[in-house]
Motif scaffolding. Structure first.
Motif, PDB file in Angstrom:
ATOM      1  N   LEU A 223       0.635  -1.237  -0.055  1.00  0.00           N
ATOM      2  CA  LEU A 223       0.065   0.085   0.109  1.00  0.00           C
ATOM      3  C   LEU A 223       0.725   1.378  -0.107  1.00  0.00           C
ATOM      4  O   LEU A 223       0.736   2.092  -0.716  1.00  0.00           O
ATOM      5  CB  LEU A 223      -1.017  -0.197   1.111  1.00  0.00           C
ATOM      6  N   ILE A 224       1.941   1.255   0.745  1.00  0.00           N
ATOM      7  CA  ILE A 224       2.761   2.584   0.992  1.00  0.00           C
ATOM      8  C   ILE A 224       3.403   2.653  -0.550  1.00  0.00           C
ATOM      9  O   ILE A 224       3.466   3.706  -0.977  1.00  0.00           O
ATOM     10  CB  ILE A 224       3.817   2.348   1.905  1.00  0.00           C
ATOM     11  N   GLU A 225       3.747   1.595  -1.082  1.00  0.00           N
ATOM     12  CA  GLU A 225       4.366   1.896  -2.583  1.00  0.00           C
ATOM     13  C   GLU A 225       3.478   2.302  -3.688  1.00  0.00           C
ATOM     14  O   GLU A 225       3.731   3.050  -4.132  1.00  0.00           O
ATOM     15  CB  GLU A 225       4.999   0.373  -2.931  1.00  0.00           C
ATOM     16  N   GLU A 226       2.152   1.827  -3.290  1.00  0.00           N
ATOM     17  CA  GLU A 226       1.276   2.340  -4.329  1.00  0.00           C
ATOM     18  C   GLU A 226       1.051   3.777  -4.169  1.00  0.00           C
ATOM     19  O   GLU A 226       0.837   4.531  -5.157  1.00  0.00           O
ATOM     20  CB  GLU A 226      -0.157   1.401  -3.976  1.00  0.00           C
ATOM     21  N   PHE A 227       0.843   4.127  -2.746  1.00  0.00           N
ATOM     22  CA  PHE A 227       0.737   5.658  -2.410  1.00  0.00           C
ATOM     23  C   PHE A 227       1.805   6.508  -2.911  1.00  0.00           C
ATOM     24  O   PHE A 227       1.715   7.398  -3.674  1.00  0.00           O
ATOM     25  CB  PHE A 227       0.657   5.790  -0.889  1.00  0.00           C
ATOM     26  N   ARG A 228       3.188   6.035  -3.021  1.00  0.00           N
ATOM     27  CA  ARG A 228       4.180   6.707  -3.368  1.00  0.00           C
ATOM     28  C   ARG A 228       4.205   6.765  -5.165  1.00  0.00           C
ATOM     29  O   ARG A 228       4.363   7.852  -5.734  1.00  0.00           O
ATOM     30  CB  ARG A 228       5.582   5.935  -3.345  1.00  0.00           C
ATOM     31  N   ARG A 229       3.720   5.739  -5.660  1.00  0.00           N
ATOM     32  CA  ARG A 229       3.622   5.758  -7.038  1.00  0.00           C
ATOM     33  C   ARG A 229       2.771   6.874  -7.490  1.00  0.00           C
ATOM     34  O   ARG A 229       2.752   7.600  -8.578  1.00  0.00           O
ATOM     35  CB  ARG A 229       3.094   4.354  -7.724  1.00  0.00           C
ATOM     36  N   VAL A 230       1.463   6.791  -6.780  1.00  0.00           N
ATOM     37  CA  VAL A 230       0.355   7.665  -7.273  1.00  0.00           C
ATOM     38  C   VAL A 230       0.785   9.168  -6.976  1.00  0.00           C
ATOM     39  O   VAL A 230       0.557   9.876  -7.836  1.00  0.00           O
ATOM     40  CB  VAL A 230      -1.007   7.342  -6.295  1.00  0.00           C
ATOM     41  N   ARG A 231       1.411   9.277  -5.780  1.00  0.00           N
ATOM     42  CA  ARG A 231       1.777  10.695  -5.759  1.00  0.00           C
ATOM     43  C   ARG A 231       2.901  10.877  -6.788  1.00  0.00           C
ATOM     44  O   ARG A 231       2.961  12.193  -7.218  1.00  0.00           O
ATOM     45  CB  ARG A 231       2.315  10.782  -4.185  1.00  0.00           C
TER      46      ARG A 231
END
Length: 81
Positions: free
Chosen positions: A6-14
């Motif tokens: 989830l953290i990695e996905e948040f980073r990608r989206v940001r």
């Protein structure tokens, strides 16, 4: 729902400035969203376009709608205080 994933996905989206969902919220619904910032650069909302997956697959959301969403958020920014 691994926290690291989830953290990695948040980073990608940001980093990319948009998010796409493919029937994660509701079966048959795809959507794309961008953050909306105020005149100070603070994220205060999001713009979203949703469509039936049978008509607009998730793979087409970026090509069809990202530019429109980005133009709209840019036009809104000076109006939001």
């Amino acid at each position: 729902t691994d926290p690291d994933e989830l953290i990695e996905e948040f980073r990608r989206v940001r980093a990319e400035g948009y998010a796409i969902i493919d029937q994660e919220l509701e079966i048959g619904l795809c959507s794309i969203a961008v953050p909306v910032e105020n005149d100070r650069g603070e994220t205060i909302a999001a713009l979203n376009i949703g469509a039936p997956a049978a008509i607009v697959p998730a793979a087409e959301m970026k090509e069809r709608y990202l530019k429109l969403l980005q133009e709209t958020k840019t036009a809104l920014r000076p109006l939001l205080r």
